[in-house]
Design an enzyme around this catalytic site. Structure first.
Site, short mmCIF file in Angstrom:
data_model
loop_
_atom_site.label_atom_id
_atom_site.label_comp_id
_atom_site.label_asym_id
_atom_site.label_seq_id
_atom_site.Cartn_x
_atom_site.Cartn_y
_atom_site.Cartn_z
N LYS A 15 0.81 -1.21 0.00
CA LYS A 15 0.00 0.00 0.00
C LYS A 15 0.85 1.27 0.00
O LYS A 15 2.06 1.23 0.25
CB LYS A 15 -0.93 -0.02 1.21
CG LYS A 15 -1.96 -1.14 1.17
CD LYS A 15 -2.86 -1.08 2.38
CE LYS A 15 -3.94 -2.14 2.34
NZ LYS A 15 -4.83 -2.01 3.51
N PHE A 64 -15.43 2.62 7.32
CA PHE A 64 -14.05 2.86 6.90
C PHE A 64 -13.89 3.09 5.40
O PHE A 64 -12.80 3.37 4.93
CB PHE A 64 -13.14 1.69 7.33
CG PHE A 64 -13.59 0.35 6.77
CD1 PHE A 64 -13.23 -0.03 5.49
CD2 PHE A 64 -14.37 -0.51 7.53
CE1 PHE A 64 -13.63 -1.26 4.96
CE2 PHE A 64 -14.78 -1.74 7.02
CZ PHE A 64 -14.41 -2.11 5.73
N ARG A 92 -1.60 -14.46 4.01
CA ARG A 92 -2.39 -13.82 5.07
C ARG A 92 -1.68 -13.98 6.42
O ARG A 92 -1.66 -13.07 7.24
CB ARG A 92 -3.81 -14.38 5.09
CG ARG A 92 -4.56 -13.96 3.81
CD ARG A 92 -5.99 -14.42 3.79
NE ARG A 92 -6.81 -13.69 4.73
CZ ARG A 92 -7.26 -12.45 4.55
NH1 ARG A 92 -6.94 -11.78 3.46
NH2 ARG A 92 -8.03 -11.87 5.45
N THR A 98 -5.34 -7.58 10.33
CA THR A 98 -5.62 -6.30 9.66
C THR A 98 -5.21 -5.11 10.51
O THR A 98 -4.60 -4.16 10.02
CB THR A 98 -7.12 -6.20 9.33
OG1 THR A 98 -7.47 -7.29 8.49
CG2 THR A 98 -7.45 -4.90 8.64
N ARG A 112 2.55 -6.56 9.03
CA ARG A 112 1.74 -5.47 9.57
C ARG A 112 2.19 -5.06 10.97
O ARG A 112 2.11 -3.89 11.33
CB ARG A 112 0.28 -5.86 9.55
CG ARG A 112 -0.30 -5.87 8.14
CD ARG A 112 -1.70 -6.42 8.12
NE ARG A 112 -2.34 -6.22 6.83
CZ ARG A 112 -3.40 -6.90 6.43
NH1 ARG A 112 -3.94 -7.81 7.22
NH2 ARG A 112 -3.94 -6.65 5.24
N HIS A 125 -2.22 -5.81 1.48
CA HIS A 125 -3.53 -6.40 1.22
C HIS A 125 -3.27 -7.78 0.65
O HIS A 125 -2.29 -8.00 -0.06
CB HIS A 125 -4.32 -5.57 0.20
CG HIS A 125 -5.53 -6.28 -0.33
ND1 HIS A 125 -6.75 -6.25 0.32
CD2 HIS A 125 -5.69 -7.08 -1.41
CE1 HIS A 125 -7.62 -7.00 -0.36
NE2 HIS A 125 -7.00 -7.50 -1.41
#
Length: 155
Positions: A15, A64, A92, A98, A112, A125
């Site tokens: 991102k 969101f 994942r 997330t 993350r 993502h």
């Protein structure tokens, strides 16, 4: 006789938040390779707000949504097709939860946890199923030939 699992494809996005840090981008790409993924195709692009709205249409109306599409159209990103056995679940797992703050608690070495700062600015993502992987990959790589690629690896 051992059961051989088939190679699977997933979409991975880096991102706009991490794209501001080239050294971190390189580190994440190294992590991807070091954990057994093949980068089948990759491209750097910038979305318009309309493109972000189209990709995240399923979330329209959620609290969101506007923040997400605004963020995702705020700068460059990298889209990648990743392949390996169990690619979706492995990517994942590598991304982590997330919410970056939650990732720090339960998956402290996930991407993350290491580089994300919020639920939106969470660096990555990934597709959540074979169906979404196919649709998401088509969105970024419309000419990609799934059938030929998977036949080559899943003989």
């Amino acid at each position: 006789m051992a059961h051989s699992r088939k190679v699977q494809l997933t979409l991975a996005l880096l991102k706009p938040d991490i794209m501001l840090h080239p050294v971190r981008v390189k580190t994440v790409k190294d992590i991807i390779i070091d954990t057994g993924f093949n980068v089948v195709q990759s491209r750097v692009l910038c979305w318009t707000r309309k493109e972000a709205e189209k990709f995240y249409a399923e979330h329209e109306g959620r609290f969101f949504y506007n923040r997400l599409v605004g963020f995702m159209s705020s700068g460059p990103m990298t889209a990648m097709i990743l392949s390996r056995q169990d690619a979706i679940s492995r990517w994942r797992e590598l991304m982590g939860p997330t919410h970056s703050y939650r990732a720090r608690d339960i998956a402290p070495i996930s991407i993350r946890a290491l580089y994300g700062i919020s639920d939106t600015r969470n660096v990555t993502h990934g597709s959540d199923s074979d169906e979404s992987a196919m649709n998401e990959i088509k969105f970024f790589f419309p000419d990609f030939d799934f059938k030929s690629y998977l036949q080559q690896w899943n003989k």
